[in-house]
Write an enzyme that holds these catalytic residues in place. Structure first.
Site, short mmCIF file in Angstrom:
data_model
loop_
_atom_site.label_atom_id
_atom_site.label_comp_id
_atom_site.label_asym_id
_atom_site.label_seq_id
_atom_site.Cartn_x
_atom_site.Cartn_y
_atom_site.Cartn_z
N ASP A 15 0.80 -1.24 0.00
CA ASP A 15 0.00 0.00 0.00
C ASP A 15 0.83 1.29 0.00
OD1 ASP A 15 -1.81 -2.03 0.26
OD2 ASP A 15 -2.78 -1.27 2.06
N ASP A 57 -4.56 -0.71 -1.54
CA ASP A 57 -5.88 -0.56 -0.96
C ASP A 57 -6.74 -0.03 -2.12
OD1 ASP A 57 -7.02 -0.98 1.57
OD2 ASP A 57 -7.05 1.17 2.03
N HIS A 59 -10.55 0.64 -2.72
CA HIS A 59 -11.91 0.64 -2.18
C HIS A 59 -12.94 1.15 -3.18
CE1 HIS A 59 -10.44 -0.26 1.78
NE2 HIS A 59 -9.84 0.89 1.96
N SER A 65 -15.38 1.14 5.56
CA SER A 65 -14.34 1.69 6.45
C SER A 65 -14.30 3.21 6.43
CB SER A 65 -12.97 1.14 6.06
OG SER A 65 -12.48 1.77 4.88
N HIS A 76 -10.49 7.19 1.44
CA HIS A 76 -9.13 7.05 0.92
C HIS A 76 -9.07 5.93 -0.11
CE1 HIS A 76 -9.47 4.00 4.07
NE2 HIS A 76 -8.56 3.31 3.39
N LYS A 101 -6.87 -4.97 -2.94
CA LYS A 101 -7.56 -5.54 -1.77
C LYS A 101 -8.62 -4.60 -1.23
CE LYS A 101 -4.10 -3.97 1.50
NZ LYS A 101 -4.94 -2.97 2.21
N GLU A 108 -14.10 -4.88 5.42
CA GLU A 108 -12.75 -4.35 5.54
C GLU A 108 -11.77 -5.49 5.31
OE1 GLU A 108 -10.63 -2.37 4.95
OE2 GLU A 108 -10.56 -0.90 6.56
N ALA A 136 0.34 0.94 6.13
CA ALA A 136 0.93 1.50 7.33
C ALA A 136 1.44 0.36 8.20
CB ALA A 136 -0.11 2.32 8.12
N CYS A 140 -2.00 -2.19 7.75
CA CYS A 140 -1.99 -3.20 6.68
C CYS A 140 -0.68 -3.98 6.61
CB CYS A 140 -2.33 -2.55 5.35
SG CYS A 140 -4.09 -2.12 5.25
C1 VGL Z 1 -4.69 1.11 5.59
C2 VGL Z 1 -6.08 2.29 6.97
C3 VGL Z 1 -7.15 2.03 6.16
C4 VGL Z 1 -3.30 0.62 5.27
C5 VGL Z 1 -5.75 0.84 4.75
O1 VGL Z 1 -3.01 0.33 4.10
O2 VGL Z 1 -2.50 0.52 6.22
N1 VGL Z 1 -4.86 1.82 6.69
N2 VGL Z 1 -6.97 1.31 5.04
ZN ZN Z 2 -8.39 1.29 3.49
#
Ligand code: VGL
Ligand code: ZN
Length: 188
Positions: A15, A57, A59, A65, A76, A101, A108, A136, A140
């Site tokens: 990510d 990520d 979405h 989420s 995001h 993903k 989620e 992060a 993730c």
């Molecule tokens: C993530 C928060 C929400 C990540 C993804 O990729 O760490 N964090 N969605």
């Molecule tokens: Zn996310």
């Protein structure tokens, strides 16, 4: 310095996307500082010919989420928007295996293995060990590393190649990942 890779290794970058970097909609402090670090690893991967996997990520616009849907996060990484793109300076090779993903609106999915078929895909390619970095660290990356270990892969954590949403979350995540069997990874 000899490179630490074996043919059964892969680089797994989690990510590294515009929205997770400063200026994005869910910015991780110093998230963009992983990019030059990971680019050195991408260069090393190219030198040795190991596989490169990059998760994103990805979405739908009304993902569960998101805050407007009652979720914990600002909107995001909406599919096909600029914020969902990989960081423009991340030097991904053409043969990168891209894993999308968290595409199901009502679910989620933090781990790159969750609902993506990644484990089977890696096994089919003969991959046994993963060098992991990205964003992060406490969300993730953590979920991905723990699932990789449960799936039987060896994991090396790329030093300086991951950043957390919060410092305390990052510390906790590191402890968990090392406890679960991950090892530190350096390029020497
Ligand atoms: C993530 C928060 C929400 C990540 C993804 O990729 O760490 N964090 N969605
Ligand atoms: Zn996310």
């Amino acid at each position: 310095m000899p490179l630490p890779f074996e043919p059964s290794d892969a680089l797994l970058l989690v990510d590294v996307q515009v929205d997770f970097c400063p200026g994005g909609s869910l910015p991780i402090p110093q998230g963009d500082t992983v990019v030059p670090v990971l680019n050195r690893w991408l260069e090393a991967a190219a030198t040795t010919g190991i596989a490169v996997v990059a998760s994103r990520d990805w979405h739908p616009p009304h993902h569960v989420s998101f805050e407007p849907q009652g979720g914990p996060w600002p909107v995001h990484c909406v599919q096909h928007t600029p914020g969902a793109a990989f960081h423009p300076d991340l030097a991904l090779p053409n043969h990168t295996i891209v894993i999308s993903k968290a595409e199901t609106e009502s679910q989620e999915a933090y781990s790159a293995f969750d609902g993506t078929g990644l484990a089977q895909r890696l096994r089919d390619a003969g991959i046994r060990r993963l060098w992991v970095g990205g964003l992060a660290e406490d969300v993730c990356v953590k979920a991905t590393v723990l699932e990789a270990l449960r799936e039987g892969f060896e994991v090396r954590l790329i030093e300086g190649g991951m950043k957390p949403v919060t410092e305390s979350g990052g510390q906790q995540a590191r402890e968990l990942m090392f406890q679960a069997g991950a090892q530190p990874g350096t390029l020497g």
